[in-house]
Design an enzyme around this catalytic site. Structure first.
Site, PDB file in Angstrom:
ATOM      1  N   GLY A  27      59.456  46.000  -6.004  1.00 39.73           N
ATOM      2  CA  GLY A  27      59.087  47.428  -5.954  1.00 39.73           C
ATOM      3  C   GLY A  27      57.922  47.661  -5.014  1.00 39.73           C
ATOM      4  O   GLY A  27      57.037  48.452  -5.278  1.00 39.73           O
TER       5      GLY A  27
ATOM      6  N   VAL B 194      62.170  38.157 -12.463  1.00 38.46           N
ATOM      7  CA  VAL B 194      63.563  37.752 -12.268  1.00 38.46           C
ATOM      8  C   VAL B 194      63.675  36.262 -12.545  1.00 38.46           C
ATOM      9  O   VAL B 194      62.889  35.453 -12.043  1.00 38.46           O
ATOM     10  CB  VAL B 194      64.041  38.100 -10.836  1.00 38.46           C
TER      11      VAL B 194
ATOM     12  N   GLY C 151      61.162  43.990  18.545  1.00 44.68           N
ATOM     13  CA  GLY C 151      60.883  43.184  17.353  1.00 44.68           C
ATOM     14  C   GLY C 151      61.497  43.735  16.075  1.00 44.68           C
ATOM     15  O   GLY C 151      62.468  44.503  16.099  1.00 44.68           O
TER      16      GLY C 151
ATOM     17  N   GLU D 273      60.414  36.774  24.917  1.00 45.84           N
ATOM     18  CA  GLU D 273      61.116  37.293  23.734  1.00 45.84           C
ATOM     19  C   GLU D 273      62.460  36.584  23.567  1.00 45.84           C
ATOM     20  O   GLU D 273      63.249  36.522  24.496  1.00 45.84           O
ATOM     21  CB  GLU D 273      61.302  38.815  23.863  1.00 45.84           C
TER      22      GLU D 273
ATOM     23  N   HIS E 185      47.073  77.915   8.099  1.00 49.81           N
ATOM     24  CA  HIS E 185      47.765  78.355   6.886  1.00 49.81           C
ATOM     25  C   HIS E 185      49.112  78.953   7.280  1.00 49.81           C
ATOM     26  O   HIS E 185      49.194  79.660   8.273  1.00 49.81           O
ATOM     27  CB  HIS E 185      46.937  79.418   6.161  1.00 49.81           C
TER      28      HIS E 185
HETATM   29  C1  LIG Z   1      62.767  47.110   6.510  1.00 50.36           C
HETATM   30  C2  LIG Z   1      61.395  47.204   7.112  1.00 50.36           C
HETATM   31  C3  LIG Z   1      60.788  48.433   7.249  1.00 50.36           C
HETATM   32  C4  LIG Z   1      59.527  48.535   7.813  1.00 50.36           C
HETATM   33  N1  LIG Z   1      58.962  49.766   7.937  1.00 50.36           N
HETATM   34  C5  LIG Z   1      57.728  49.870   8.472  1.00 50.36           C
HETATM   35  C6  LIG Z   1      57.133  51.146   8.648  1.00 50.36           C
HETATM   36  O1  LIG Z   1      57.703  52.187   8.311  1.00 50.36           O
HETATM   37  N2  LIG Z   1      55.899  51.202   9.204  1.00 50.36           N
HETATM   38  C7  LIG Z   1      55.225  50.073   9.585  1.00 50.36           C
HETATM   39  O2  LIG Z   1      54.097  50.177  10.084  1.00 50.36           O
HETATM   40  N3  LIG Z   1      55.773  48.857   9.437  1.00 50.36           N
HETATM   41  C8  LIG Z   1      57.002  48.723   8.899  1.00 50.36           C
HETATM   42  N4  LIG Z   1      57.577  47.488   8.787  1.00 50.36           N
HETATM   43  C9  LIG Z   1      56.800  46.307   9.217  1.00 50.36           C
HETATM   44  C10 LIG Z   1      56.859  46.148  10.746  1.00 50.36           C
HETATM   45  O3  LIG Z   1      58.194  46.089  11.155  1.00 50.36           O
HETATM   46  C11 LIG Z   1      56.105  44.888  11.162  1.00 50.36           C
HETATM   47  O4  LIG Z   1      54.819  44.914  10.596  1.00 50.36           O
HETATM   48  C12 LIG Z   1      55.990  44.798  12.666  1.00 50.36           C
HETATM   49  O5  LIG Z   1      57.257  44.751  13.265  1.00 50.36           O
HETATM   50  C13 LIG Z   1      55.197  43.556  13.063  1.00 50.36           C
HETATM   51  O6  LIG Z   1      55.101  43.518  14.450  1.00 50.36           O
HETATM   52  P1  LIG Z   1      54.868  42.148  15.225  1.00 50.36           P
HETATM   53  O7  LIG Z   1      54.756  42.514  16.667  1.00 50.36           O
HETATM   54  O8  LIG Z   1      53.779  41.391  14.599  1.00 50.36           O
HETATM   55  O9  LIG Z   1      56.184  41.283  14.957  1.00 50.36           O
HETATM   56  P2  LIG Z   1      57.728  41.610  15.126  1.00 50.36           P
HETATM   57  O10 LIG Z   1      58.005  43.035  15.219  1.00 50.36           O
HETATM   58  O11 LIG Z   1      58.426  40.840  14.054  1.00 50.36           O
HETATM   59  O12 LIG Z   1      58.080  40.964  16.530  1.00 50.36           O
HETATM   60  C14 LIG Z   1      58.027  39.573  16.723  1.00 50.36           C
HETATM   61  C15 LIG Z   1      58.936  39.223  17.885  1.00 50.36           C
HETATM   62  O13 LIG Z   1      58.707  37.866  18.249  1.00 50.36           O
HETATM   63  C16 LIG Z   1      59.951  37.275  18.615  1.00 50.36           C
HETATM   64  N5  LIG Z   1      59.818  35.819  18.480  1.00 50.36           N
HETATM   65  C17 LIG Z   1      59.591  35.106  17.354  1.00 50.36           C
HETATM   66  N6  LIG Z   1      59.482  33.784  17.654  1.00 50.36           N
HETATM   67  C18 LIG Z   1      59.650  33.670  18.997  1.00 50.36           C
HETATM   68  C19 LIG Z   1      59.633  32.572  19.893  1.00 50.36           C
HETATM   69  N7  LIG Z   1      59.415  31.322  19.498  1.00 50.36           N
HETATM   70  N8  LIG Z   1      59.847  32.825  21.209  1.00 50.36           N
HETATM   71  C20 LIG Z   1      60.053  34.095  21.655  1.00 50.36           C
HETATM   72  N9  LIG Z   1      60.065  35.175  20.846  1.00 50.36           N
HETATM   73  C21 LIG Z   1      59.858  34.958  19.536  1.00 50.36           C
HETATM   74  C22 LIG Z   1      60.932  37.903  17.613  1.00 50.36           C
HETATM   75  O14 LIG Z   1      62.250  37.835  18.113  1.00 50.36           O
HETATM   76  C23 LIG Z   1      60.416  39.334  17.525  1.00 50.36           C
HETATM   77  O15 LIG Z   1      61.054  40.182  18.448  1.00 50.36           O
HETATM   78  C24 LIG Z   1      58.853  47.357   8.253  1.00 50.36           C
HETATM   79  C25 LIG Z   1      59.473  46.113   8.137  1.00 50.36           C
HETATM   80  C26 LIG Z   1      60.728  46.031   7.579  1.00 50.36           C
HETATM   81  C27 LIG Z   1      61.386  44.670   7.472  1.00 50.36           C
END
Ligand SMILES: Cc1cc2nc3c(=O)[nH]c(=O)nc-3n(C[C@H](O)[C@H](O)[C@H](O)COP(=O)(O)OP(=O)(O)OC[C@H]3O[C@@H](n4cnc5c(N)ncnc54)[C@H](O)[C@@H]3O)c2cc1C
Length: 460
Positions: A176, A232, A36, A30, A447
């Protein structure tokens, strides 16, 4: 067997924990904080804000609850601090889980040296790791619009708005979709005047269109101005004000705001690793994978946002299980198509399975059963009666058409109203087990609860 996982978001860290539980030695790499996007700048901090927003709304409505007017001043700095505390608490929880003896958490930036070797670069130098299998879980980044002014200083992404130091008086949200609407709803509760500009015909383009229309009305009643079918064209900065110019049905319009949030979706972090150099195939949405999350290189898998299939935290986690099961030769019955999704606006919205429109497009004969929160006892006691529940059920196909699903099978559920994100789970369980209406009708609901809205719909 040894596995390398790159990225410790909900895809990566949950997979590492499951692998360790199954006795598999895992290296997880990480470059940022563990947890993440989800934990540090996504699901969790936004939901901490949502709680503040809900609390503020209730204080404003105190008279409607018979407790008289409550005067208060919002201390926004404390709101930010509370959000940070929530994130830190959960992060230390993940860190402690990852201290498992079979997990080696390596801090640094990873890249492929070749198809079998990952190099990790950190302040203390670089180190090579090899394993039998590699799982990529490097997530996504915010997308932007290719319009003049999109890169002006001060234009916020979902990451920056989480640490904004004041509540903007006027906030313009471009997009949106789920993320844009959540922030629109939160900042409206915080007191901002909010405009949302959406390109598509409706907000939440992938959701049931009936639900999207009604949720738009509901958010409109809260004072959120939403312009759909609006493209936009440019953003300009005049002094301290942003001017967002857009065209709607051939007419040019503009919104003037103190802050602009760019929330036009996310894209797989395709430059997070040197995919092409090692021969990992990608397409516009992300890394190409098969049903088992396997890339074109059989011992390399890609889970979560990086494959662009479904950008949700629980999708990342379950894709990780699918990948690990495939690596370990374990059969499972996970159906990644039955993926619930929630929108944490006020009121909330949630969805799982097929929409009515989708069924029509695919020629699947369906009937839709509906119920309304205004007829739900618990919702009335809560004073939160705005919302509906719609259940999509396979019906008898017309003569000559194929009966694609058994009559009565529940194919989808779409709702908005209080606690929709919790209620959807029951529908999800039923749909993933291919339950029929009659099987659902046998389930007794407590209920008075909000889940009775689902029961009422099912009973027609
Ligand atoms: C504002 C916002 C609100 C959200 N709300 C929701 C929600 O309510 N419910 C929901 O289900 N989803 C939500 N999401 C989406 C959710 O956050 C993502 O779908 C989820 O985090 C994806 O998980 P992941 O493990 O694929 O990647 P990530 O969580 O993005 O984790 C990827 C990790 O890889 C690391 N990384 C990247 N490249 C490298 C590298 N070369 N070497 C080492 N480490 C690396 C990064 O630092 C990161 O920590 C939201 C997203 C946002 C932006």
């Amino acid at each position: 067997m040894k596995i390398i996982i790159i990225g410790a978001g909900p895809g990566g860290y949950e997979t590492a924990l499951l692998a360790a539980k199954r006795g598999v030695e895992t290296v997880i790499i990480e470059s940022g904080p563990v947890g993440g996007t989800c934990l540090n700048e996504g699901c969790i901090p936004t939901k901490a804000f949502c709680k503040n927003a809900e609390y503020i709304d209730q204080l404003h409505e105190s008279e409607a609850y018979g407790v008289g007017k409550i005067d208060f001043t919002l201390d926004f700095q404390s709101v930010i601090e509370r959000k940070n505390t929530v994130v830190e608490q959960l992060k230390s929880g993940v860190e402690s889980l990852l201290s498992h003896k079979l997990i080696n958490l390596v801090r640094g930036r990873a890249f492929f040296k070749d198809q079998h070797t990952v190099t990790v670069v950190s302040d203390s130098g670089s180190e090579d790791f090899t394993a039998d299998y590699i799982i990529i879980a490097t997530g996504s980044v915010s997308a932007s619009l290719p319009v003049p002014g999109a890169d002006l200083p001060g234009i916020l992404t979902s990451r920056e708005i989480l640490d904004i130091d004041h509540i903007p008086q006027r906030l313009c949200v471009i997009g949106g979709g789920v993320i844009g609407l959540e922030f629109a709803s939160i900042f409206r509760s915080f007191g901002s005047e909010v405009n949302v500009i959406e390109y598509c015909k409706d907000i939440l383009p992938r959701f049931d269109s009936d639900l999207a229309k009604r949720l738009k009305q509901s958010l409109g009643k809260r004072g959120i101005e939403i312009s759909t079918q609006s493209q936009v064209l440019s953003i300009a900065l005049n002094g301290n004000e942003y001017e967002v110019n857009f065209s709607r049905k051939g007419k040019e319009e503009r919104v003037v705001a103190d802050k602009v949030l760019m929330a036009v979706g996310r894209r797989a972090a395709l430059n997070s690793l040197n995919f092409t150099e090692v021969g990992i195939e990608t397409h516009a949405r992300g890394v190409k994978v098969n049903d088992f999350m396997q890339t074109n290189i059989p011992h390399i898998y890609a889970i979560g946002d990086i494959n662009g299939l479904m950008m949700l935290a629980h999708a990342a986690t379950f894709q990780g299980i699918v990948a690990l099961d495939h690596i370990m030769g374990i059969q499972n019955e996970i159906d990644l198509n039955v993926m619930p999704a929630a929108v944490f606006t006020s009121p909330e919205a949630a969805s799982v399975g097929m929409t009515e429109d989708e069924c029509k497009e695919k020629g699947i004969a369906v009937k839709c059963l509906k119920s309304f929160f205004r007829a739900n006892g618990k919702a009335v006691t809560m004073g939160e009666t705005d919302g509906f529940c719609k259940v999509v059920v396979a019906s008898q196909a017309k003569e000559g058409d194929m009966q694609l699903f058994p009559e009565g099978q529940i194919l989808g559920c779409h709702l908005y109203g209080p606690h929709s994100s919790d209620i959807i789970q029951e529908a999800c369980a039923m749909i993933s087990r291919k339950a029929t209406l009659s099987e659902f009708q046998d389930v007794i609901h407590t209920h008075p609860t909000l889940t009775e809205v689902l029961q009422s719909a099912i009973h027609g």
